[in-house]
Design a protein around this motif. Sequence first.
Motif, mmCIF file in Angstrom:
data_model
loop_
_atom_site.group_PDB
_atom_site.id
_atom_site.type_symbol
_atom_site.label_atom_id
_atom_site.label_comp_id
_atom_site.label_asym_id
_atom_site.label_seq_id
_atom_site.Cartn_x
_atom_site.Cartn_y
_atom_site.Cartn_z
ATOM 1 N N SER A 29 0.859 -1.181 0.000
ATOM 2 C CA SER A 29 0.000 0.000 0.000
ATOM 3 C C SER A 29 0.896 1.232 0.000
ATOM 4 O O SER A 29 1.873 1.293 0.751
ATOM 5 N N PHE A 30 0.589 2.212 -0.835
ATOM 6 C CA PHE A 30 1.424 3.396 -0.983
ATOM 7 C C PHE A 30 0.538 4.575 -1.377
ATOM 8 O O PHE A 30 -0.655 4.410 -1.617
ATOM 9 N N VAL A 31 1.115 5.763 -1.445
ATOM 10 C CA VAL A 31 0.348 6.971 -1.734
ATOM 11 C C VAL A 31 0.811 7.579 -3.058
ATOM 12 O O VAL A 31 2.009 7.728 -3.294
ATOM 13 N N LYS A 45 4.555 4.299 2.226
ATOM 14 C CA LYS A 45 3.867 4.870 3.384
ATOM 15 C C LYS A 45 4.836 5.586 4.340
ATOM 16 O O LYS A 45 4.504 6.645 4.877
ATOM 17 N N TRP A 48 5.760 8.896 2.836
ATOM 18 C CA TRP A 48 4.598 9.773 2.866
ATOM 19 C C TRP A 48 4.442 10.384 4.261
ATOM 20 O O TRP A 48 4.142 11.578 4.390
ATOM 21 N N GLU A 78 -4.547 6.594 -1.598
ATOM 22 C CA GLU A 78 -3.844 5.369 -1.234
ATOM 23 C C GLU A 78 -4.093 4.330 -2.320
ATOM 24 O O GLU A 78 -5.227 4.158 -2.776
#
Length: 145
Positions: A29-31, A45, A48, A78
């Motif tokens: 999961s990343f932005v 993450k 971020w 996200e």
Amino acid sequence: MFMGEYQHSIDDKGRIIIPVKFRDLLGTSFVVTRGLDQCLFAYPKEEWAVMEQKLKSLSLMKSDARAFTRFFFSGATECEWDKQGRVNLPGNLREYAKLEKDCIVLGVSNRMEIWSKNMWNEYFQQSEQTFNDIAEKLVDLNFDL
């Protein structure tokens, strides 16, 4: 560290395959958000969270700080991978970065950038002409190549 340049394409549903080594760095999961120069920035993450803290420290009394914070956070979303290693980029972000088909995915130290191939080529040609001048300015700031 993110580094390298890769050419990919976005499908009709707004999905793009990201290089495997970048997927490993981004995590599950990343932005993704609007970046500067009309590209997208993608952050793990942890990175971020660092950016979030830096932006939170800006004074709300300064209009430039409020404007940049709005710009950066309002476009943030996200993202997660699908089973094929693709990420679905929201329409507003694709529109901002003019992402239609051919894209360039860049590794830039602590983040990944996604560019329209046309925008990247234009940016690179302009920057290439001034690269020596930029390098000289960095040397003036005690940054030695």
